[in-house]
Structures are given as C-alpha cells and as structure tokens.
Design an enzyme around this catalytic site. Structure first.
Site, short mmCIF file in Angstrom:
data_model
loop_
_atom_site.label_atom_id
_atom_site.label_comp_id
_atom_site.label_asym_id
_atom_site.label_seq_id
_atom_site.Cartn_x
_atom_site.Cartn_y
_atom_site.Cartn_z
N HIS A 1 -12.37 33.01 11.49
CA HIS A 1 -12.70 31.58 11.38
C HIS A 1 -14.22 31.41 11.40
O HIS A 1 -14.79 30.80 12.30
CB HIS A 1 -12.05 30.82 12.54
CG HIS A 1 -11.83 29.37 12.26
ND1 HIS A 1 -12.83 28.44 12.42
CD2 HIS A 1 -10.75 28.69 11.83
CE1 HIS A 1 -12.36 27.24 12.11
NE2 HIS A 1 -11.10 27.36 11.74
N ASP B 1 -9.46 20.72 3.72
CA ASP B 1 -8.90 21.53 4.80
C ASP B 1 -7.53 21.98 4.30
O ASP B 1 -6.50 21.55 4.79
CB ASP B 1 -8.79 20.74 6.11
CG ASP B 1 -8.57 21.66 7.32
OD1 ASP B 1 -8.40 22.87 7.11
OD2 ASP B 1 -8.56 21.15 8.46
N GLU C 1 -10.96 31.10 5.29
CA GLU C 1 -10.06 31.90 6.12
C GLU C 1 -9.09 32.69 5.24
O GLU C 1 -8.23 32.10 4.58
CB GLU C 1 -9.25 31.01 7.06
CG GLU C 1 -10.06 30.14 7.99
CD GLU C 1 -9.21 29.11 8.69
OE1 GLU C 1 -8.22 29.49 9.35
OE2 GLU C 1 -9.50 27.91 8.55
#
Length: 405
Positions: free
Chosen positions: A205, A286, A364
């Site tokens: 992350h 996101d 990620e």
C-alpha cells in the site's frame, strides 16, 4: 526468536527451500536500523528504507531528470511516529491477512460463517463499521514485523498471525522480502496457513508522488500519466466500495479508460462521470481494475510487459509495474486533506509542506477484492489456503527509469 524457531521447524518438516534460506540468513550483513529506526538498502541509482511496522516502505530515493534526488513515496521521518499516527493512512505497509474490503465483515468457508472485526463505514447501528478494510482494526500494517534478514540490497520481514486474530481462522506465518537490483525493486510476499484453511490476500500500500512532492507547478499527482494496458474492466462496487459481484467495462474514452492509451490521472477532472466514481460523493479513483492477460496464452509475468506504467513529465521519473497478480487497485488520494505532513526529504517552497487532496496515487497489486464473498469468481485457489497447500505467493517488480529529455 519464537517466529524464527517456528519457521526453522517448518522449513525442516515441509522442505521449503525459500523458508530455510530466509531463516539461515537471519544473521547476515545487517548494520541494523539508522537513528530513525529505518533499514536501508541500495541498488544502482536507487535506494530505499523500510521499517518493521507493517513491513512498510518509508523512503524511495532516485535522481530526477535534473539530477536532483527525490523521495517519491509518502511516509514519516521517524519509525516511531508510525505507531503514534492516529490517521493511519496505511503508508507503505502490507495490509493483511486480507487486503482491501470484506463485505459485511464476514465470509463463509467450508460451511462455517466467520465474523471479522469491522473497521470501516460506521453507522448508528454499527458504530465500529459495516465492513472490514485491510484486515481489521489491528491488521498487519498496524503491527510490528520481525526483521530476519538485512543485507546491502535486501531486507526480509516476518509475522506470525495467530489463530482467531481479528476473527480469521487458523495461524498464518508470512514473510515479506524487498530487494533492490539495479533500478528494479523486487517484492515477494509469501504466506503459510499452518493450522486451518483461511483467506490470505496481501498487497503493498505505497503512496507515490514521482515529483517528490517538490513540483513548484502543482501540489497534486494529477499530472502523472497512468497506463493499464490489460485493464479493460473493473470490479463493480456499491456506494461504499463493496463489490456487487459484477464487472464493469472501462469503455474506450471513458473516465476509467487507462487501457487504450496512457492518460493523466486528472484527465477526467470536471467530467460528471467522475463524480461518485470512487464511492458516494467522491470524485476520483479508488477502483479495482482487472488485469486480463488470458488472450496472451502462456506467458512469463516478468518479461511479457508491465501491467501498469506511471510517469511524471515534470521529474521524468517513471515506473513500470510487473506482477503475477490479476487485479490492480488505483487510489488517487481523494481522502487526503492537507493535514498529513511531508517528510524532510520532500516538498516545495511554493506549497504547504503537507499532502493535498490528489497529492499522490496508490497502486496496489493484488487479486480480485472480496473474492471470498463472490464464489462465482472462482478465486479460491488464489485466496484460500490450508495446511499442506502450496503457500500464498505475491510477486512484483517495479522498474524505475528516468526520461532525461
């Protein structure tokens, strides 16, 4: 030393050479942490620092096109502050034992329903939250790992996650190895379920700003270009980013189209379709993009081509991301609000020494998010592991380059 002795026993009984290697190299050429609690490693034109808390990367330094060394990841100056920070933005850590979100903080495995501690989206009826993010309120990146190996160009961390922690079944032993080789950053994450079948899904992350937060023209990373050549689809989610079980197409030219050509992260700012794209009342990204390479036939992830390219025209610094994983989460730091301080190695005199909204981007590498609650996706072989199974493995290489034109 309990973890090391436990791993040594496992290595002997399971005949796992990589595990034995990690244990026997525990007393390697480490000079220990620096005065700020950081373990430094070096490549060729690249150096990086890591801390035991969350097995986190805290610094990556590389010279830009002007020959100025830039620190291109977010973090804190001192390792001790990671444990004191209340915001906990998961700076550079390894979220586990299950990265990203778990719907309703529960899952069914082998006919048994497991309830995981919630930690996101609280409501009056559920003050602790209605879902679990990154392994729960005491997930792996809230805990100290053990340093078992540290050499000039590599560091290995280990964690023993006990049976029942955060509600997950069974014990898991994991080690995280970071290596610098030339201008490449290699990541290898391995997890062993020793007592019961359990979900395991990890990631890195890391918050990136390829300008080192030093661009005097902008304090955001919206100028960075992103290319996801295999990501024509993304996981469909509801307004709190929980997967619905469907996949959405990233139509050519749409706000989520990073596959047809490289685009600036801020290319769609101002477009109506970007509003709520990252959840209710959220503008930006996101999103979990799928990495679809089935059409290639057999391929080697190390050489076939990057699943992502991130580059800054200001610094000239670029990253090609290679991985064996089949999904890729992109977060455009929509939640940053200028309250998180930069490190001493970062910043510009033109802007406040804090991370602004859209001031960074998280990439990620992982598998399909919440795959344990979507059995029709058939992710068990990549997300559920038990005693005697092959270990969970995540591999990635970040290839750095500098465009000096």
């Amino acid at each position: 030393m309990r973890i090391a002795s436990h791993l040594a026993a496992l290595a002997a009984t399971a005949a796992l050479p990589w595990l034995a290697s990690a244990v026997t190299s525990a007393n390697s050429t480490s000079s220990g942490p620096d005065k700020d609690g950081k373990y430094w490693i070096e490549g060729d034109g690249l150096r990086a620092a890591f801390i035991p808390y969350g097995a986190s990367v805290s610094n990556i330094l590389i010279k830009d096109r002007r020959g100025v060394e830039r620190d291109i990841v977010a973090g804190w100056d001192n390792a001790t502050y990671y444990t004191e920070d209340k915001l906990h933005p998961h700076f550079g850590g390894v979220p586990g034992r299950y990265a990203n979100r778990i719907k309703n903080s529960s899952f069914v495995l082998d006919g048994h329903t497991y309830h995981i501690l919630p930690n996101e989206n609280p409501t009056p009826g559920h003050p602790d939250g209605v879902d679990t993010l990154h392994g729960g309120p005491d997930g792996w990146d809230w805990r100290n790992f053990t340093v078992v190996s540290h050499t000039r160009n590599s560091v290995t961390f280990m964690i023993l996650d006990p049976d029942g922690k955060e509600g997950f079944p069974g014990e898991v032993i994991s080690y995280i190895t970071y290596t610098l080789q030339g201008m490449d950053w290699h990541i290898k994450m391995i997890g062993l379920a020793t007592t019961k079948r359990t979900p395991i899904m990890l990631s890195s992350h890391t918050y990136w700003n390829l300008d080192g937060f030093a661009n005097d023209e902008t304090d955001t990373a919206l100028n960075h270009t992103l290319h996801l050549p295999y990501s024509g689809q993304r996981v469909a989610v509801d307004n709190i980013l929980i997967p619905t079980g469907e996949f959405w197409a990233n139509k050519n030219g749409s706000v989520n189209d990073f596959w047809s050509q490289p685009r600036q992260i801020g290319h769609a700012m101002g477009e109506p379709d970007l509003v709520n794209n990252c959840g209710f009342n959220c503008t930006g990204y996101d999103n979990c993009f799928l990495v679809n390479r089935d059409h290639l036939g057999p391929f080697d992830w190390r050489t076939e081509g990057p699943v992502a390219r991130l580059a800054s025209p200001w610094s000239g610094i670029g990253i090609d991301v290679y991985t064996d994983q089949q999904a890729f989460q992109v977060y455009s730091c929509n939640g940053m609000d200028g309250t998180v301080a930069l490190k001493q190695t970062q910043g510009s005199d033109k802007f406040a020494r804090t991370i602004s909204k859209y001031g960074c981007v998280v990439m990620e590498v992982q598998d399909y998010i919440d795959g344990i609650n979507n059995p029709e996706w058939m992710r068990d072989s990549r997300q559920v592991f038990g005693p005697g199974d092959d270990p969970y493995v995540l591999q990635a290489t970040y290839k750095f380059k500098v465009d000096k034109d």
